[in-house]
Write an enzyme that holds these catalytic residues in place. Structure first.
Site, short mmCIF file in Angstrom:
data_model
loop_
_atom_site.label_atom_id
_atom_site.label_comp_id
_atom_site.label_asym_id
_atom_site.label_seq_id
_atom_site.Cartn_x
_atom_site.Cartn_y
_atom_site.Cartn_z
N HIS A 258 -1.22 33.70 -10.08
CA HIS A 258 -2.17 32.91 -9.28
C HIS A 258 -1.47 31.82 -8.48
O HIS A 258 -2.09 31.18 -7.62
CB HIS A 258 -3.29 32.34 -10.15
CG HIS A 258 -2.89 31.22 -11.05
ND1 HIS A 258 -3.83 30.41 -11.66
CD2 HIS A 258 -1.68 30.74 -11.45
CE1 HIS A 258 -3.21 29.50 -12.39
NE2 HIS A 258 -1.91 29.68 -12.28
N ASP B 192 15.84 35.00 -11.49
CA ASP B 192 14.85 34.91 -10.42
C ASP B 192 13.96 36.15 -10.47
O ASP B 192 14.43 37.27 -10.27
CB ASP B 192 15.56 34.82 -9.07
CG ASP B 192 14.60 34.57 -7.92
OD1 ASP B 192 13.37 34.80 -8.08
OD2 ASP B 192 15.07 34.17 -6.84
#
Length: 367
Positions: free
Chosen positions: A270, A252
């Protein structure tokens, strides 16, 4: 002569044309989808030379009643840049004279060459097929409903599930998505020719959010001496096998990132809010190794940087459209000042921005 709102009739007519152009511009996308569905770029490529209308409709097995309509469509696609219209000499021996005559023919352009499937050259047709899939494209009809909703993303409103869960429940669409991301990464092959220097002196690199490894494969082949690690969620990489210089690691990125000389983030940030990006970059900063005394490695970001003052109008329009798309899926494209603020909040102050592809920039950050 003025209209009721005080503008001249000429202004109103131009405004009407603008509205009509955007109203019917959906046909641009649909015609693009049509030439891919019909494999027309492949047909012309396999033909080995420009193809006449009759040769094309013969391969397509088009009814005679539709031949003229095919011609209209092909001429329009040529007008907007997908084909060139040229002349070829055809042997005409119907009268026994074996004389040659010139016929109109359609040739590939740089745009349609990017839609040819099954070759070693970059092909972004899968990206078009994914974006134009009805399950995706139809969702844009619900923008008003999305704006009225406080928190949910567009796909959550439509399907009732988060984006990744939505894809998991639609294996066909998930396959299209993976193919689309892989095809987009193929363009990196072209860009890397001018950016080898960004990877000089780097022995290990971690590709954060590297997915199924398409970008990794390109890098590992281009730089065989480079140890390349694809880092993504465990469920993404669990069935993927590496090779000599390529490995897959699950984890993660909001918790920690494997250490390396360089950290690569391609079209990852983004997707996330500023606060999320700051956390990711802090973890990247912690993961960057010291290469030599008092010198660390770097973070390499491949993202859009909006700059309408420097970019050509078409590139600026593309970046604005990409920003609209990212806003819908809860992300955003950013200007340099916005990137700078995120970097500083993450404790990163030394960076350089280079042009990479038509709409992507390469940002090097030196912790």
């Amino acid at each position: 002569m003025t209209s009721n709102n005080g503008r001249s009739a000429s202004e109103s007519f131009k405004a009407q044309a603008l509205v009509y152009r955007h109203m019917f511009s959906i046909l641009d996308s649909m015609c693009l989808k049509w030439i891919i569905d019909s494999r027309i770029p492949n047909i012309i490529h396999d033909h080995g030379k420009p193809i006449t209308l009759l040769e094309l409709v013969s391969v397509l097995k088009i009814p005679s009643t539709k031949v003229e309509r095919i011609h209209v469509f092909m001429c329009y696609m040529a007008y907007i840049g997908y084909f060139d219209i040229t002349k070829v000499r055809i042997h005409g021996d119907n009268d026994g004279s074996n004389q040659e005559e010139e016929k109109e023919a359609f040739a590939l352009t740089a745009a349609s060459e990017l839609l040819i499937k099954g070759t070693e050259n970059p092909c972004i047709a899968p990206l078009v097929e994914f974006v134009m899939d009805p399950l995706i494209s139809d969702s844009f009809n619900y923008l008003s409903k999305w704006f009225s909703d406080e928190n949910r993303r567009l796909y959550e409103i439509i399907s009732g599930t988060p984006w990744w869960e939505f894809l998991d429940k639609n294996p066909r669409l998930l396959g299209l998505f993976n193919d689309a991301m892989a095809s987009d990464s193929q363009m990196i092959k072209l860009a890397l020719k001018d950016h080898n220097i960004a990877f000089e002196g780097v022995e290990t690199i971690v590709d954060v959010g590297g997915g199924t490894g398409t970008t990794a494969q390109i890098f590992s082949e281009k730089f065989p001496e480079l140890k390349y690690i694809v880092f993504d969620l465990p469920q993404v990489v669990k069935n993927l096998k590496g090779c000599n210089n390529l490995s897959f690691v699950g984890g993660d990125m909001f918790e920690s990132i494997p250490k390396a000389d360089a950290i690569l983030l391609k079209s990852v940030l983004h997707n996330w809010s500023d606060d999320n990006c700051i956390q990711i970059l802090k973890n990247c900063k912690d993961a960057v190794k010291i290469l030599r005394k008092d010198k660390k490695g770097k973070i390499i970001i491949l993202e859009t940087v909006i700059n309408e003052e420097q970019d050509e109008p078409e590139i600026t329009r593309l970046k604005f459209l990409m920003n609209i798309n990212m806003q819908i899926i809860h992300g955003k494209e950013r200007r340099e000042e916005e990137w700078k603020n995120i970097f500083h909040e993450a404790g990163l102050y030394d960076y350089k921005i280079f042009s990479f592809t038509g709409y992507l920039s390469l940002i090097e950050i030196y912790p």
